[in-house]
Design an enzyme around this catalytic site. Sequence first.
Site, PDB file in Angstrom:
ATOM      1  N   SER A   1      43.336  42.936  45.379  1.00 18.77           N
ATOM      2  CA  SER A   1      42.185  41.973  46.013  1.00 18.77           C
ATOM      3  C   SER A   1      43.196  41.858  47.219  1.00 18.77           C
ATOM      4  CB  SER A   1      41.707  41.110  45.078  1.00 18.77           C
ATOM      5  OG  SER A   1      41.085  41.595  44.586  1.00 18.77           O
TER       6      SER A   1
ATOM      7  N   HIS B   1      39.939  49.155  47.024  1.00 14.81           N
ATOM      8  CA  HIS B   1      39.590  48.423  45.673  1.00 14.81           C
ATOM      9  C   HIS B   1      38.255  48.794  45.785  1.00 14.81           C
ATOM     10  CE1 HIS B   1      38.517  43.640  46.808  1.00 14.81           C
ATOM     11  NE2 HIS B   1      39.287  43.858  46.357  1.00 14.81           N
TER      12      HIS B   1
ATOM     13  N   GLU C   1      36.550  49.165  49.007  1.00 12.92           N
ATOM     14  CA  GLU C   1      37.482  49.461  50.847  1.00 12.92           C
ATOM     15  C   GLU C   1      38.763  50.475  50.497  1.00 12.92           C
ATOM     16  OE1 GLU C   1      37.280  44.663  52.411  1.00 12.92           O
ATOM     17  OE2 GLU C   1      38.627  44.709  50.466  1.00 12.92           O
TER      18      GLU C   1
ATOM     19  N   ASN D   1      37.349  40.000  50.544  1.00 15.41           N
ATOM     20  CA  ASN D   1      38.264  38.812  50.514  1.00 15.41           C
ATOM     21  C   ASN D   1      38.842  37.453  51.401  1.00 15.41           C
ATOM     22  OD1 ASN D   1      38.582  38.359  47.668  1.00 15.41           O
ATOM     23  ND2 ASN D   1      39.213  40.449  47.713  1.00 15.41           N
TER      24      ASN D   1
HETATM   25  N1  LIG Z   1      38.025  40.540  39.259  1.00 15.28           N
HETATM   26  C1  LIG Z   1      37.137  40.975  40.238  1.00 15.28           C
HETATM   27  O1  LIG Z   1      36.433  40.089  41.082  1.00 15.28           O
HETATM   28  C2  LIG Z   1      38.070  42.363  41.146  1.00 15.28           C
HETATM   29  C3  LIG Z   1      37.756  42.528  41.632  1.00 15.28           C
HETATM   30  C4  LIG Z   1      38.152  43.427  43.073  1.00 15.28           C
HETATM   31  C5  LIG Z   1      39.896  43.518  42.881  1.00 15.28           C
HETATM   32  N2  LIG Z   1      39.967  43.346  41.331  1.00 15.28           N
HETATM   33  C6  LIG Z   1      41.409  43.108  41.224  1.00 15.28           C
HETATM   34  O2  LIG Z   1      41.882  44.371  40.128  1.00 15.28           O
HETATM   35  C7  LIG Z   1      42.833  43.809  39.958  1.00 15.28           C
HETATM   36  C8  LIG Z   1      42.487  43.364  37.973  1.00 15.28           C
HETATM   37  O3  LIG Z   1      41.465  42.603  38.232  1.00 15.28           O
HETATM   38  P1  LIG Z   1      40.704  41.871  36.792  1.00 15.28           P
HETATM   39  O4  LIG Z   1      39.746  40.637  36.990  1.00 15.28           O
HETATM   40  O5  LIG Z   1      40.271  43.788  36.310  1.00 15.28           O
HETATM   41  O6  LIG Z   1      42.255  41.041  36.248  1.00 15.28           O
HETATM   42  P2  LIG Z   1      42.484  40.992  34.531  1.00 15.28           P
HETATM   43  O7  LIG Z   1      42.306  39.617  34.512  1.00 15.28           O
HETATM   44  O8  LIG Z   1      40.988  40.881  33.936  1.00 15.28           O
HETATM   45  O9  LIG Z   1      43.178  42.398  33.719  1.00 15.28           O
HETATM   46  C9  LIG Z   1      44.260  42.864  33.943  1.00 15.28           C
HETATM   47  C10 LIG Z   1      44.779  43.230  32.587  1.00 15.28           C
HETATM   48  O10 LIG Z   1      45.329  43.502  33.278  1.00 15.28           O
HETATM   49  C11 LIG Z   1      46.053  44.132  32.129  1.00 15.28           C
HETATM   50  N3  LIG Z   1      48.744  43.803  33.003  1.00 15.28           N
HETATM   51  C12 LIG Z   1      48.982  43.373  32.833  1.00 15.28           C
HETATM   52  N4  LIG Z   1      50.117  43.904  33.259  1.00 15.28           N
HETATM   53  C13 LIG Z   1      49.977  45.093  33.187  1.00 15.28           C
HETATM   54  C14 LIG Z   1      51.193  45.917  32.767  1.00 15.28           C
HETATM   55  N5  LIG Z   1      52.569  46.107  33.208  1.00 15.28           N
HETATM   56  N6  LIG Z   1      50.632  47.345  32.588  1.00 15.28           N
HETATM   57  C15 LIG Z   1      49.208  47.442  32.486  1.00 15.28           C
HETATM   58  N7  LIG Z   1      48.507  46.388  31.895  1.00 15.28           N
HETATM   59  C16 LIG Z   1      49.078  44.711  32.468  1.00 15.28           C
HETATM   60  C17 LIG Z   1      46.297  42.575  31.384  1.00 15.28           C
HETATM   61  O11 LIG Z   1      46.882  43.318  29.893  1.00 15.28           O
HETATM   62  C18 LIG Z   1      44.962  42.732  31.646  1.00 15.28           C
HETATM   63  O12 LIG Z   1      44.520  43.505  30.418  1.00 15.28           O
HETATM   64  C19 LIG Z   1      43.884  42.471  40.023  1.00 15.28           C
HETATM   65  O13 LIG Z   1      44.311  43.596  41.847  1.00 15.28           O
HETATM   66  C20 LIG Z   1      42.511  41.945  40.873  1.00 15.28           C
HETATM   67  O14 LIG Z   1      42.497  41.407  42.276  1.00 15.28           O
HETATM   68  C21 LIG Z   1      39.440  42.178  41.055  1.00 15.28           C
END
Ligand SMILES: NC(=O)c1ccc[n+]([C@@H]2O[C@H](COP(=O)([O-])OP(=O)(O)OC[C@H]3O[C@@H](n4cnc5c(N)ncnc54)[C@H](O)[C@@H]3O)[C@@H](O)[C@H]2O)c1
Length: 296
Positions: free
Chosen positions: A118, A139, A151, A189
């Site tokens: 993000s 993204h 994005e 963001n």
């Molecule tokens: N939540 C949102 O609304 C949103 C929107 C757009 C982008 N993002 C981006 O997406 C990405 C994930 O966010 P999220 O909300 O899904 O997070 P989340 O916390 O729900 O999930 C992250 C997952 O990654 C796993 N993980 C951590 N280290 C790891 C590794 N080394 N290998 C494999 N898996 C691993 C964790 O166990 C977890 O299941 C981030 O970069 C975030 O900024 C989030």
Amino acid sequence: MKKVSIIGSGTMGNGIAHCFAQKGFNVSIFDISKENLIKAESNISKNLDRMIKKEKISELEKKNILSRISFLNELEKNIEDSDLVVEAATERKDVKFNIFQKLDKLCKPETILATNTSSISITEIGSKTQREEKVIGMHFMNPVPIMKLVEVIKGKKTSDETFETIMDLSKLLDKKPVFVNDAPGFVANRILMPMINEAILTLEQNVSGVEEIDTVMILGMSHPMGPLFLADFIGLDVCLSILNVMHEGFQDDKYAACNLLKQMVNNNELGVKTGKGFYIYSEGLKNKKVSPNFLK
Ligand SMILES: NC(=O)c1ccc[n+]([C@@H]2O[C@H](COP(=O)([O-])OP(=O)(O)OC[C@H]3O[C@@H](n4cnc5c(N)ncnc54)[C@H](O)[C@@H]3O)[C@@H](O)[C@H]2O)c1
């Protein structure tokens, strides 16, 4: 492109896997947490059930979509022949740098390595690999199966070929890709997070209550959901990480996360994913109630 691998099966990873599998790709989804992989499989299944109810897909299509997704715990296995990897792991630089170093070693030279970060610099993530021209930001928005925007962020060394491939692929997923330059928080963001932070500060300073702040933005600004519910939906840990990356990247205190946000993350009150944030979700999203912490 046939085989797509997703790293991370959390909020975003399972939605991204769902979208690719629905379009006929074979998808492997990797996570270090077996518990999260189980949750991801159940989430995808529930989301497909909703689509069946709305008559968007049939029972048979659901079965076929699920049969195209493998849920895996070990990155070393099954990743090397991926045509595309989309990393959607925890929003922390150390986590992502480590994953990209590994992916670069494990994947065939042609594999494109995309990140769903993000806020973290695509150029910096790319520099951890020997294939900077094949590293790009892809993204997606939350919830991925519903939201149209992607994005597409070019790092300094991302090639035009990689960029065009990801733009075309996003369209194939029925998304609307928008080109964005590499800067902390990109566009979405950079605009959204200061608003969410300000909404939390407004609550912290007792200017108004949780429902009141959300109602002002829904009815007054025609936002589809209020900023505090949106923060819960995104995950408060994710919001904090994004603000920290922007604060560090711009060296500007206007992006400094407010104390209440930091406290809630410390207390593991992360929003929908832990069942408690500004609201509580024990009776589901639709029947959310204001958290007792914020009741007067
Ligand atoms: N939540 C949102 O609304 C949103 C929107 C757009 C982008 N993002 C981006 O997406 C990405 C994930 O966010 P999220 O909300 O899904 O997070 P989340 O916390 O729900 O999930 C992250 C997952 O990654 C796993 N993980 C951590 N280290 C790891 C590794 N080394 N290998 C494999 N898996 C691993 C964790 O166990 C977890 O299941 C981030 O970069 C975030 O900024 C989030």
